[in-house]
Design a protein around this motif. Structure first.
Motif, PDB file in Angstrom:
ATOM      1  N   LEU A 283      46.038  81.686  17.646  1.00 29.30           N
ATOM      2  CA  LEU A 283      45.631  81.862  16.254  1.00 29.30           C
ATOM      3  C   LEU A 283      44.691  80.735  15.790  1.00 29.30           C
ATOM      4  O   LEU A 283      43.576  80.979  15.362  1.00 29.30           O
ATOM      5  N   ALA A 284      45.128  79.482  15.897  1.00 22.20           N
ATOM      6  CA  ALA A 284      44.400  78.371  15.265  1.00 22.20           C
ATOM      7  C   ALA A 284      43.077  78.040  15.938  1.00 22.20           C
ATOM      8  O   ALA A 284      42.176  77.468  15.299  1.00 22.20           O
ATOM      9  N   PHE A 285      42.954  78.334  17.239  1.00 22.17           N
ATOM     10  CA  PHE A 285      41.679  78.091  17.935  1.00 22.17           C
ATOM     11  C   PHE A 285      41.148  79.385  18.529  1.00 22.17           C
ATOM     12  O   PHE A 285      40.511  79.370  19.578  1.00 22.17           O
ATOM     13  N   SER A 286      41.441  80.497  17.885  1.00 16.32           N
ATOM     14  CA  SER A 286      40.976  81.770  18.432  1.00 16.32           C
ATOM     15  C   SER A 286      40.190  82.555  17.379  1.00 16.32           C
ATOM     16  O   SER A 286      39.354  81.975  16.702  1.00 16.32           O
ATOM     17  N   THR A 287      40.494  83.837  17.235  1.00 16.98           N
ATOM     18  CA  THR A 287      39.641  84.759  16.461  1.00 16.98           C
ATOM     19  C   THR A 287      39.312  84.240  15.050  1.00 16.98           C
ATOM     20  O   THR A 287      38.158  84.255  14.640  1.00 16.98           O
ATOM     21  N   ALA A 288      40.336  83.818  14.315  1.00 18.91           N
ATOM     22  CA  ALA A 288      40.099  83.256  12.976  1.00 18.91           C
ATOM     23  C   ALA A 288      40.396  81.759  13.006  1.00 18.91           C
ATOM     24  O   ALA A 288      40.872  81.179  12.023  1.00 18.91           O
TER      25      ALA A 288
END
Lengths: 478, 478
Positions: free
Chosen positions: B121-126
């Motif tokens: 989550l934190a370093f991916s799509t958003a």
């Protein structure tokens, strides 16, 4: 090896130089300016002789050079540029304590600088690249330009005196000489952490590629020039003779040897021929000037010869000779100019192309196909531009500075100048090589976490002893 | 071709998106955070299932993700980051009039983002790269990570809803899938103007090289991890068991799958063996955790097998099996560690090396030979550090964040965080991928010269309608 010794001295000097106070750094810079003024009686004729530039121009350039050094000295102590940012900790936060974080910019390390032949003072030994690197806290290894070797050494000696006066190690600023091989070896040396360059696309791109091929790639700030289009609308051309004179003057200033020289002007096709004729008249009355050195004269002659055989240009004014930089002007239409990439390449010298366009739509398409430029200039009334949002938006993507009226030559040194632009104008559109923000090219962010106040640099100490603007817990203030 | 269509949409969307107000940009970002919270009941179990990370961790990561989105939303409207700078003109100046110059940062254009498997989550799509690019005014083409495809698409759908709610074109954020070839084609596409990446050295460096080989090179911000040394002095090791426990905990957090995982700790040689034994006891009691995916487990096993045959390490704790990420620890001395470059390479997982050093002088030499790191941590008392200026100075050259106590895992999101470092930790030490300054990666300076007030963006209008901090004629204020 000699270069190893130079770089070792640069590294050793960096360890000391990066720790001196901002005030001491500023004093050192001012001492360089003072030393340069102290030798002006000898420096100006030497620079004139080596560059073929007239005394008035070189005198002005010396003023520009010392002026920008003093501007950097003032900017260094202002300290806003350091982006000092403090987030106070909260040991009691759950589930984990919040750390105390303090961030600022720190210098990159030893920097290699390559000067330009067209500005033997302002973009050379003590020019913007060297001075902004020193201002950032970096040491410099400067490669003298073979076009003005005596000038370069005189400036170097002035800097050495300023170094001695400031009690700094001589390794803070060093001067090497040589050709392409020496320049390449400098950029490839592991001690070098960044490169500043002003010159040709070929030279800048070669250094950029070398730097990226290192086992540790480093940033290269190469300002490689461009053709700096002017886009003229009908109303701006109302007084055609006057406007043509303004264009001719900018095109031939300093024999066209400026990176912001306007090598192309877009004019409504209905008046393109007459505008070209009017400009041609001014150019016919403009004497050829001796160019910076034989290599540049030869390159100018060859570029014009090549274009002369292309058959895509109508020549309004051919160069009156090959011994000096004689002005030349050609005319073509927008479709041809876009189709023939050779017409979009920079010709370093007083040569321009008048390009006729049929409609604003065609102009918008052309804008979107432009290569990256240092500058683009719009000659149009406010009323004419009111519905040209799409054009202005497209032009913004293609340059670093957009002018509304006036000419792109004459790059003001100040806070708000942007002298840089999308590739191929420069290798790094995120930077400027003129104006105070040039300092940021030679720094990187660094954060201290939970560092005792006694070990922090003054910039980040709680009491703000330097009184600089900082961002504290998200709020800007002093 | 499909990719051409995606990039064309990105370019068209960029023309609109870059012009919306800072307030509207902030609202759009907040809408993304709201949408993500709206789907958390489905998103959290999906992310857990695909990443093998526990629910508590993913729940925390979602909070971190929405928290940083809202921080960027606030930072965008604050406007200080735009570096708005105005130099008023002086038409009466001699010999030439002084132009009116107004400079600000503008977005680079469409950005390619590659997410990380270790932060679905934190370093991916958003994650931070996507959101900081959107905050800067860029459009994004996101390449989904094959390690968590369902999670990625769920987040993408949430962003699409926020786009629709904001009345923006869907091209503002697009999602593509595929493997290495698709990623390479994306970076090579002429419409892409910058790249954000979090992952392995091999992957990041490959994209960096591709981007520099383009006919128009573009910046690549690849955060590639490091071994994040901890340097312990005697006093910090006074309560050895407690300190060993702290190290073991940081080393095994999230099965060691953090880019700030402390893979090496330097300890005085007199107590290195006992410190290693104490740490080993904690590790023996720490269960192996399922790693992010099979590829990472295999790479971890292979790295340990390779090190096991090197003969340069004394094994304190061997991995208890190969089916999950079991902790492992080895001991060596400083000379060996420096000589054997393989020992300095990152092992992604819960593996550490305890390195004994004989003297502070040896430590200083080691510091100067370190590769670039995201973080370095000093475990020492303020008194012990009082005469260690040279060591601290040397360490500063080798990392982006220097910690005094504590552990490098746990990267605070705020204003003062620096998550980046000298190569090979990242491809661009001048940037951070965590914290508000990440926005600056996706912008470049641009100047208007003599532009009518009616045509200027609000950021630069004379009346300062946005009330932001600006530099006016060299003075910072509102």
């Amino acid at each position: 090896m000699q270069l190893d010794k130079v770089l070792h001295q640069s590294e050793v000097a960096f360890e000391q130089y990066k720790t001196i106070s901002l005030a001491d750094r500023a004093s050192f810079l001012r001492a360089i300016a003072d030393q340069l003024e102290g030798i002006k009686e000898a420096l100006i004729p030497t620079a004139c002789e080596e560059s073929n530039l007239p005394e008035g121009r070189i005198t002005g350039e010396l003023g520009r050079t010392t002026g920008q050094i003093r501007l950097f000295a003032k900017y260094v102590v202002d300290g806003t540029w350091l982006e000092a940012t403090i987030d106070h900790g909260d040991p009691g936060r759950t589930p984990v304590p919040k750390p105390d974080l303090r961030r600022m910019l720190v210098p990159l390390g030893p920097v290699a600088v390559f000067g330009a032949s067209n500005f033997p003072l302002a973009f050379s030994t003590a020019g913007g690249d060297s001075i902004s690197a020193l201002a950032a806290g970096c040491t410099v290894v400067y490669k003298g330009h073979p076009g003005h070797p005596k000038t370069s050494l005189m400036v170097f000696e002035a800097i050495q005196k300023a170094i001695a006066e400031a009690g700094l190690p001589q390794g803070v600023f060093q001067h090497i000489e040589g050709g392409i091989a020496e320049g390449q070896a400098l950029v490839q040396h592991p001690a070098i952490k960044a490169v500043g360059f002003t010159g040709s696309f070929k030279g800048g791109k070669a250094l950029f590629d070398l730097a990226n091929d290192r086992s540790e790639p480093i940033p290269v700030y190469a300002e490689m020039g461009s053709i700096n289009p002017i886009i003229a609308f009908d109303k701006a051309l109302g007084q055609q003779e006057q406007v043509a004179g303004q264009y001719a003057q900018s095109l031939t200033l300093g024999a066209g040897q400026f990176c912001t020289n306007p090598g192309v002007i877009f004019v409504p096709s209905s008046i393109a021929a007459s505008f070209a004729q009017n400009t041609g008249k001014f150019l016919a009355d403009t004497a050829g000037q001796k160019m910076l050195h034989d290599g540049i004269q030869t390159a100018y002659n060859e570029s014009l010869d090549k274009l002369a055989t292309s058959g895509e240009l109508k020549w309004i004014q051919k160069a009156a000779g090959k011994e000096t930089g004689h002005p030349a002007l050609a005319l073509t239409d927008l479709d041809t100019w876009i189709k023939e990439e050779a017409l979009q390449e920079e010709v370093f010298g007083p040569f321009g192309i008048v390009v006729g366009y049929d409609s604003k739509e065609a102009l918008l398409q052309a804008a979107r196909s432009l290569q990256g430029q240092l500058t683009i200039t719009l000659w149009a009334s406010e009323e004419e531009l009111a519905d040209q949002g799409a054009l202005i938006s497209a032009l913004q993507e293609k340059c670093g500075r957009l002018l509304f009226g006036g000419v792109p030559t004459g790059v003001e040194v100040g806070h708000a100048m942007q002298h840089g632009g999308p590739f191929p104008a420069t290798t790094d559109s995120r930077s400027t090589s003129v104006g105070v923000y040039a300092i940021k090219r030679f720094a990187r962010p660094f954060a201290f976490q939970n560092c005792p106040d006694s070990l922090l640099p003054d910039v980040l100490k709680d009491a703000n002893p330097l009184g600089i603007f900082r961002t504290m817990d998200g709020v800007v203030g002093r």
